[in-house]
Design an enzyme around this catalytic site. Structure first.
Site, PDB file in Angstrom:
ATOM      1  N   SER A  93       0.626  -0.923  -0.003  1.00  0.00           N
ATOM      2  CA  SER A  93       0.292  -0.197  -0.275  1.00  0.00           C
ATOM      3  C   SER A  93       1.125   1.305  -0.619  1.00  0.00           C
ATOM      4  CB  SER A  93      -1.061   0.047   1.497  1.00  0.00           C
ATOM      5  OG  SER A  93      -1.542   1.362   1.246  1.00  0.00           O
ATOM      6  N   TYR A 135      -1.152  -1.680  10.719  1.00  0.00           N
ATOM      7  CA  TYR A 135      -1.592  -1.713   9.194  1.00  0.00           C
ATOM      8  C   TYR A 135      -0.351  -1.112   8.555  1.00  0.00           C
ATOM      9  CZ  TYR A 135      -3.425  -1.397   4.540  1.00  0.00           C
ATOM     10  OH  TYR A 135      -4.063  -1.560   2.723  1.00  0.00           O
TER      11      TYR A 135
END
Length: 250
Positions: A131, A144
């Site tokens: 990401s 995350y």
């Protein structure tokens, strides 16, 4: 070609499977939701094997590898991932440990198990889905963001090792910005900006992977984040991310 795709029941993983199938690649699909995998398999124009697995369970991760190791895999797509939203001192430890098991441990294990096989063949691709979060500190999504940084750095390091060994095996890492999938619902967030289309991200990722690209950055916004993190101090990035993240509360 034959590919194993994790997290293939929805979102980017499902669309990567579709993109690979359109190129004639036979598939092995895994995720927890077996019925969704079978529904996807029925629509694809290539041979598909469905192997449901819970990647929070290390025994199931190893079992997945053992189940497919004799099938001459050419492409490993590590797409499965989780997110947990909230202040670090308030979020569930159990949910975060499950996140780390999927986002870090499962990817690490599958790479560790598959790299020797691919290296012995002298060719193949590994696509790890990270990401743009990998480039930033992420208050309110701390675990995350940190997990995606691990995926990015592991991918870069193994890619360099393979290059130095003269191997034809290529490692790619996909670092998209927000993508409109079920991920935000599961993580308990609501994106404050319009996300990229999952199908477009998947097609871009597969194209760049097959070209042997290491870092895959779909969209101008993702490229801008990559540039900014090189010139803006981490302290300012953390403060800016906090202001962005707090607007994600669903």
């Amino acid at each position: 070609m034959k590919a194993l795709v994790t997290g293939a029941s929805s979102g980017i993983g499902r669309d990567i499977a579709r993109s690979l199938a359109a190129r004639g690649c036979s598939l092995i699909l895994t995720a927890r939701r077996e019925e969704r995998l079978h529904a996807l398999a029925e629509e694809l124009p290539v041979p598909v094997r469905v192997l449901p697995a819970d990647l929070t369970d290390r025994a199931q991760v190893r079992g997945l590898y053992e189940a497919v190791r004799g099938e001459d895999i050419d492409i490993l797509v590590n797409n499965a991932g989780r997110g947990v939203f909230g202040p670090f001192d308030e979020t569930s430890l159990e949910e975060e440990l499950a996140l780390l098991d999927v986002n870090i441990v499962a990817i690490h294990m599958l790479m560790k198990l598959f790299v020797p096989d691919l290296k012995a063949k002298g060719r193949g691709h590994i696509l790890n889905v990270a990401s743009s979060a990998a480039f930033l500190p992420g208050p309110l999504l701390s675990s995350y963001y940190a997990s995606k940084a691990y995926v990015l750095r592991l991918s870069q390091a193994v890619a360099e090792e393979l290059r130095r060994a003269g191997s034809g095996v290529k490692v790619s890492v996909l670092c998209p910005g927000p993508v409109r999938t079920e991920f935000d619902q599961v993580a308990g967030v609501s994106f404050s900006v319009s996300g990229l289309q999952s199908q477009a991200v998947a097609e871009y990722a597969v194209t760049r992977m097959l070209q042997g690209r290491l870092l895959i950055l779909p969209g101008a916004g993702t490229k801008a984040v990559h540039v900014l993190q090189r010139v803006v101090p981490d302290k300012l990035l953390a403060r800016a991310c906090w202001h962005v993240q707090r607007r994600k509360q669903g």
